[in-house]
Design a protein around this motif. Structure first.
Motif, PDB file in Angstrom:
ATOM      1  N   GLN A  96       0.822  -1.210   0.000  1.00 46.87           N
ATOM      2  CA  GLN A  96       0.000   0.000   0.000  1.00 46.87           C
ATOM      3  C   GLN A  96       0.856   1.260   0.000  1.00 46.87           C
ATOM      4  O   GLN A  96       0.495   2.260  -0.617  1.00 46.87           O
ATOM      5  CB  GLN A  96      -0.949  -0.009   1.197  1.00 46.87           C
ATOM      6  N   ASP A  97       1.998   1.225   0.670  1.00 44.03           N
ATOM      7  CA  ASP A  97       2.902   2.371   0.631  1.00 44.03           C
ATOM      8  C   ASP A  97       3.358   2.654  -0.797  1.00 44.03           C
ATOM      9  O   ASP A  97       3.554   3.822  -1.173  1.00 44.03           O
ATOM     10  CB  ASP A  97       4.134   2.108   1.510  1.00 44.03           C
ATOM     11  N   LYS A  98       3.515   1.606  -1.586  1.00 43.71           N
ATOM     12  CA  LYS A  98       4.005   1.757  -2.952  1.00 43.71           C
ATOM     13  C   LYS A  98       2.902   2.050  -3.949  1.00 43.71           C
ATOM     14  O   LYS A  98       3.043   2.917  -4.827  1.00 43.71           O
ATOM     15  CB  LYS A  98       4.743   0.475  -3.367  1.00 43.71           C
ATOM     16  N   HIS A  99       1.769   1.344  -3.830  1.00 48.21           N
ATOM     17  CA  HIS A  99       0.721   1.411  -4.851  1.00 48.21           C
ATOM     18  C   HIS A  99      -0.559   2.103  -4.387  1.00 48.21           C
ATOM     19  O   HIS A  99      -1.429   2.390  -5.213  1.00 48.21           O
ATOM     20  CB  HIS A  99       0.363   0.000  -5.328  1.00 48.21           C
ATOM     21  N   GLY A 100      -0.709   2.302  -3.081  1.00 45.59           N
ATOM     22  CA  GLY A 100      -1.943   2.881  -2.571  1.00 45.59           C
ATOM     23  C   GLY A 100      -3.002   1.853  -2.254  1.00 45.59           C
ATOM     24  O   GLY A 100      -3.928   2.132  -1.492  1.00 45.59           O
ATOM     25  N   GLU A 101      -2.890   0.682  -2.844  1.00 44.79           N
ATOM     26  CA  GLU A 101      -3.801  -0.425  -2.573  1.00 44.79           C
ATOM     27  C   GLU A 101      -3.001  -1.712  -2.668  1.00 44.79           C
ATOM     28  O   GLU A 101      -1.847  -1.707  -3.101  1.00 44.79           O
ATOM     29  CB  GLU A 101      -4.966  -0.431  -3.561  1.00 44.79           C
ATOM     30  N   ALA A 102      -3.605  -2.808  -2.253  1.00 42.92           N
ATOM     31  CA  ALA A 102      -2.929  -4.099  -2.302  1.00 42.92           C
ATOM     32  C   ALA A 102      -3.951  -5.177  -2.635  1.00 42.92           C
ATOM     33  O   ALA A 102      -5.147  -5.029  -2.357  1.00 42.92           O
ATOM     34  CB  ALA A 102      -2.249  -4.418  -0.963  1.00 42.92           C
ATOM     35  N   THR A 103      -3.461  -6.269  -3.226  1.00 45.08           N
ATOM     36  CA  THR A 103      -4.336  -7.363  -3.625  1.00 45.08           C
ATOM     37  C   THR A 103      -3.808  -8.679  -3.081  1.00 45.08           C
ATOM     38  O   THR A 103      -2.625  -9.009  -3.243  1.00 45.08           O
ATOM     39  CB  THR A 103      -4.422  -7.446  -5.161  1.00 45.08           C
ATOM     40  N   VAL A 104      -4.702  -9.424  -2.434  1.00 48.18           N
ATOM     41  CA  VAL A 104      -4.334 -10.725  -1.886  1.00 48.18           C
ATOM     42  C   VAL A 104      -5.319 -11.766  -2.399  1.00 48.18           C
ATOM     43  O   VAL A 104      -6.528 -11.506  -2.511  1.00 48.18           O
ATOM     44  CB  VAL A 104      -4.318 -10.695  -0.343  1.00 48.18           C
ATOM     45  N   VAL A 105      -4.792 -12.925  -2.744  1.00 47.76           N
ATOM     46  CA  VAL A 105      -5.612 -14.062  -3.168  1.00 47.76           C
ATOM     47  C   VAL A 105      -5.625 -15.056  -2.018  1.00 47.76           C
ATOM     48  O   VAL A 105      -4.577 -15.566  -1.613  1.00 47.76           O
ATOM     49  CB  VAL A 105      -5.057 -14.710  -4.451  1.00 47.76           C
ATOM     50  N   LEU A 106      -6.810 -15.324  -1.495  1.00 42.37           N
ATOM     51  CA  LEU A 106      -6.949 -16.143  -0.287  1.00 42.37           C
ATOM     52  C   LEU A 106      -7.129 -17.620  -0.630  1.00 42.37           C
ATOM     53  O   LEU A 106      -7.518 -17.983  -1.743  1.00 42.37           O
ATOM     54  CB  LEU A 106      -8.143 -15.661   0.528  1.00 42.37           C
ATOM     55  N   THR A 107      -6.858 -18.442   0.360  1.00 46.85           N
ATOM     56  CA  THR A 107      -7.067 -19.873   0.247  1.00 46.85           C
ATOM     57  C   THR A 107      -7.893 -20.342   1.435  1.00 46.85           C
ATOM     58  O   THR A 107      -7.997 -19.646   2.449  1.00 46.85           O
ATOM     59  CB  THR A 107      -5.727 -20.625   0.189  1.00 46.85           C
ATOM     60  N   GLY A 108      -8.452 -21.538   1.317  1.00 49.02           N
ATOM     61  CA  GLY A 108      -9.202 -22.125   2.420  1.00 49.02           C
ATOM     62  C   GLY A 108      -8.327 -23.095   3.189  1.00 49.02           C
ATOM     63  O   GLY A 108      -7.107 -22.973   3.229  1.00 49.02           O
ATOM     64  N   GLY A 109      -8.960 -24.075   3.813  1.00 45.30           N
ATOM     65  CA  GLY A 109      -8.221 -25.067   4.574  1.00 45.30           C
ATOM     66  C   GLY A 109      -7.905 -24.601   5.987  1.00 45.30           C
ATOM     67  O   GLY A 109      -8.089 -23.434   6.333  1.00 45.30           O
ATOM     68  N   THR A 110      -7.420 -25.519   6.788  1.00 45.94           N
ATOM     69  CA  THR A 110      -7.162 -25.236   8.201  1.00 45.94           C
ATOM     70  C   THR A 110      -6.150 -24.119   8.381  1.00 45.94           C
ATOM     71  O   THR A 110      -6.369 -23.173   9.151  1.00 45.94           O
ATOM     72  CB  THR A 110      -6.659 -26.506   8.909  1.00 45.94           C
ATOM     73  N   VAL A 111      -5.032 -24.189   7.665  1.00 40.18           N
ATOM     74  CA  VAL A 111      -4.005 -23.166   7.808  1.00 40.18           C
ATOM     75  C   VAL A 111      -4.450 -21.852   7.177  1.00 40.18           C
ATOM     76  O   VAL A 111      -4.261 -20.773   7.755  1.00 40.18           O
ATOM     77  CB  VAL A 111      -2.669 -23.633   7.194  1.00 40.18           C
ATOM     78  N   GLY A 112      -5.077 -21.914   5.995  1.00 40.29           N
ATOM     79  CA  GLY A 112      -5.523 -20.698   5.329  1.00 40.29           C
ATOM     80  C   GLY A 112      -6.522 -19.910   6.157  1.00 40.29           C
ATOM     81  O   GLY A 112      -6.357 -18.693   6.347  1.00 40.29           O
ATOM     82  N   ILE A 113      -7.523 -20.582   6.685  1.00 41.86           N
ATOM     83  CA  ILE A 113      -8.541 -19.889   7.472  1.00 41.86           C
ATOM     84  C   ILE A 113      -8.000 -19.537   8.855  1.00 41.86           C
ATOM     85  O   ILE A 113      -8.291 -18.467   9.395  1.00 41.86           O
ATOM     86  CB  ILE A 113      -9.819 -20.752   7.583  1.00 41.86           C
ATOM     87  N   GLY A 114      -7.176 -20.408   9.426  1.00 45.35           N
ATOM     88  CA  GLY A 114      -6.558 -20.086  10.709  1.00 45.35           C
ATOM     89  C   GLY A 114      -5.674 -18.859  10.625  1.00 45.35           C
ATOM     90  O   GLY A 114      -5.619 -18.045  11.558  1.00 45.35           O
ATOM     91  N   THR A 115      -4.987 -18.695   9.521  1.00 46.80           N
ATOM     92  CA  THR A 115      -4.172 -17.500   9.308  1.00 46.80           C
ATOM     93  C   THR A 115      -5.033 -16.245   9.261  1.00 46.80           C
ATOM     94  O   THR A 115      -4.681 -15.204   9.842  1.00 46.80           O
ATOM     95  CB  THR A 115      -3.371 -17.633   8.007  1.00 46.80           C
ATOM     96  N   LEU A 116      -6.172 -16.328   8.595  1.00 49.98           N
ATOM     97  CA  LEU A 116      -7.060 -15.164   8.516  1.00 49.98           C
ATOM     98  C   LEU A 116      -7.572 -14.774   9.902  1.00 49.98           C
ATOM     99  O   LEU A 116      -7.672 -13.580  10.224  1.00 49.98           O
ATOM    100  CB  LEU A 116      -8.229 -15.451   7.577  1.00 49.98           C
ATOM    101  N   LYS A 117      -7.884 -15.765  10.720  1.00 51.49           N
ATOM    102  CA  LYS A 117      -8.316 -15.455  12.087  1.00 51.49           C
ATOM    103  C   LYS A 117      -7.178 -14.802  12.872  1.00 51.49           C
ATOM    104  O   LYS A 117      -7.394 -13.863  13.645  1.00 51.49           O
ATOM    105  CB  LYS A 117      -8.795 -16.714  12.803  1.00 51.49           C
ATOM    106  N   ALA A 118      -5.953 -15.284  12.652  1.00 50.67           N
ATOM    107  CA  ALA A 118      -4.801 -14.695  13.324  1.00 50.67           C
ATOM    108  C   ALA A 118      -4.576 -13.250  12.878  1.00 50.67           C
ATOM    109  O   ALA A 118      -4.172 -12.399  13.682  1.00 50.67           O
ATOM    110  CB  ALA A 118      -3.553 -15.537  13.059  1.00 50.67           C
ATOM    111  N   VAL A 119      -4.847 -12.957  11.620  1.00 48.59           N
ATOM    112  CA  VAL A 119      -4.764 -11.574  11.142  1.00 48.59           C
ATOM    113  C   VAL A 119      -5.794 -10.705  11.865  1.00 48.59           C
ATOM    114  O   VAL A 119      -5.476  -9.623  12.362  1.00 48.59           O
ATOM    115  CB  VAL A 119      -4.984 -11.499   9.618  1.00 48.59           C
ATOM    116  N   ALA A 120      -7.030 -11.189  11.922  1.00 49.17           N
ATOM    117  CA  ALA A 120      -8.098 -10.416  12.572  1.00 49.17           C
ATOM    118  C   ALA A 120      -7.789 -10.165  14.042  1.00 49.17           C
ATOM    119  O   ALA A 120      -8.137  -9.109  14.585  1.00 49.17           O
ATOM    120  CB  ALA A 120      -9.434 -11.151  12.430  1.00 49.17           C
ATOM    121  N   ASP A 121      -7.141 -11.128  14.686  1.00 44.37           N
ATOM    122  CA  ASP A 121      -6.836 -11.022  16.113  1.00 44.37           C
ATOM    123  C   ASP A 121      -5.573 -10.217  16.403  1.00 44.37           C
ATOM    124  O   ASP A 121      -5.302  -9.874  17.556  1.00 44.37           O
ATOM    125  CB  ASP A 121      -6.684 -12.417  16.729  1.00 44.37           C
TER     126      ASP A 121
END
Length: 272
Positions: free
Chosen positions: A32-57
């Motif tokens: 975001q510092d470079k482009h003003g926005e950022a793009t992420v492609v998400l995945t599912g599964g135990t690690v993928g969703i667990g990572t998203l919860k860790a981000v939120a927390d």
């Protein structure tokens, strides 16, 4: 230019997910510092969703301007929109419902509520990707994405899990999806892992990402990880196929790392 893989091993899945979350927050801030926005492609599964919860927390999550993050998915189950099987549903529960995201930047693959077949949903997802790519090119004429297909926007980070059979996204060994060389999105039928109908980015689409992060935990994945990093044929071992333009990271726990060639393991601090 594509990047040779780097392997970062963590003691267990909990530490792994926290480390990926910290790395992702840092990466999104930098982009975001470079482009003003950022793009992420998400995945599912135990690690993928667990990572998203860790981000939120994470207490560092507010460092990201979430209203300027574009979200896509590497694959989705072709079921009803409110099905708990959907990666998008799980991502909303773990992350998106807890952050001030812009709904117009959340690009969900279609469901059986709107389309009759997975191929129809895949075509609509491909059209959404192309429209975003065209808008992005119109707004940013920089040379950051040499020879990137015009059908796709810039993917800053693309997350992928790996199945015990070495599948990634919904690209399964020996099936048509992993052999696709031209289309960016395909419908998948007769998936060996239920549900049988899915939508998936193809390997040519995946490999346009600036950084690909392979996120894997568990002894049951060790064989697939070892084969992928040993350079197996992606048709038989789809996890061997993803290679980022600037970085390919294997972020794994010790159980998944038991068959990794030691010469590939490097010290790679979070965010480096």
């Amino acid at each position: 230019m594509h990047a040779e893989p780097r392997v970062s091993i963590h003691p267990d899945s909990k530490v792994l997910m926290a480390a990926i979350a910290a790395r992702l927050i840092t990466k999104l801030v930098d982009v975001q510092d470079k482009h003003g926005e950022a793009t992420v492609v998400l995945t599912g599964g135990t690690v993928g969703i667990g990572t998203l919860k860790a981000v939120a927390d994470s207490p560092a999550a507010p460092a990201v301007d979430w209203s300027k993050v574009n979200f896509w998915w590497g694959d989705e189950r072709f079921v009803a929109a409110d099905s708990e099987d959907r990666n998008t549903y799980q991502a909303h529960q773990a992350l998106l419902a807890h952050l001030p995201v812009d709904p117009d930047r959340v690009h969900q693959p279609g469901s059986t509520d709107d389309f009759g077949t997975s191929e129809q949903a895949a075509a609509a997802y491909a059209a959404d990707l192309k429209a975003s790519a065209e808008a992005e090119h119109a707004a940013d004429m920089s040379d950051d994405r040499p020879d990137a297909p015009s059908e796709l926007p810039r993917f800053d980070v693309l997350l992928l899990g790996v199945g015990p059979d070495a599948h990634v996204a919904s690209l399964f060994p020996e099936q048509a999806g992993i052999r696709e060389k031209n289309r960016m999105v395909v419908g998948v039928e007769n998936s060996p892992k239920p549900p049988p109908s899915r939508i998936s980015l193809t390997l040519p689409a995946i490999n346009t990402a600036q950084e690909i992060w392979m996120v894997v935990a568990g002894e049951d994945k060790a064989g697939a990880v070892g084969l992928a990093l040993a350079g197996a044929n992606p048709v038989q071992v789809p996890a061997a196929g993803p290679v980022g333009r600037t970085r390919t990271l294997w972020l794994i726990d010790e159980n998944a790392a038991s068959r990794v060639p030691q010469q590939l393991v490097r010290k790679d601090p979070a965010g480096a």
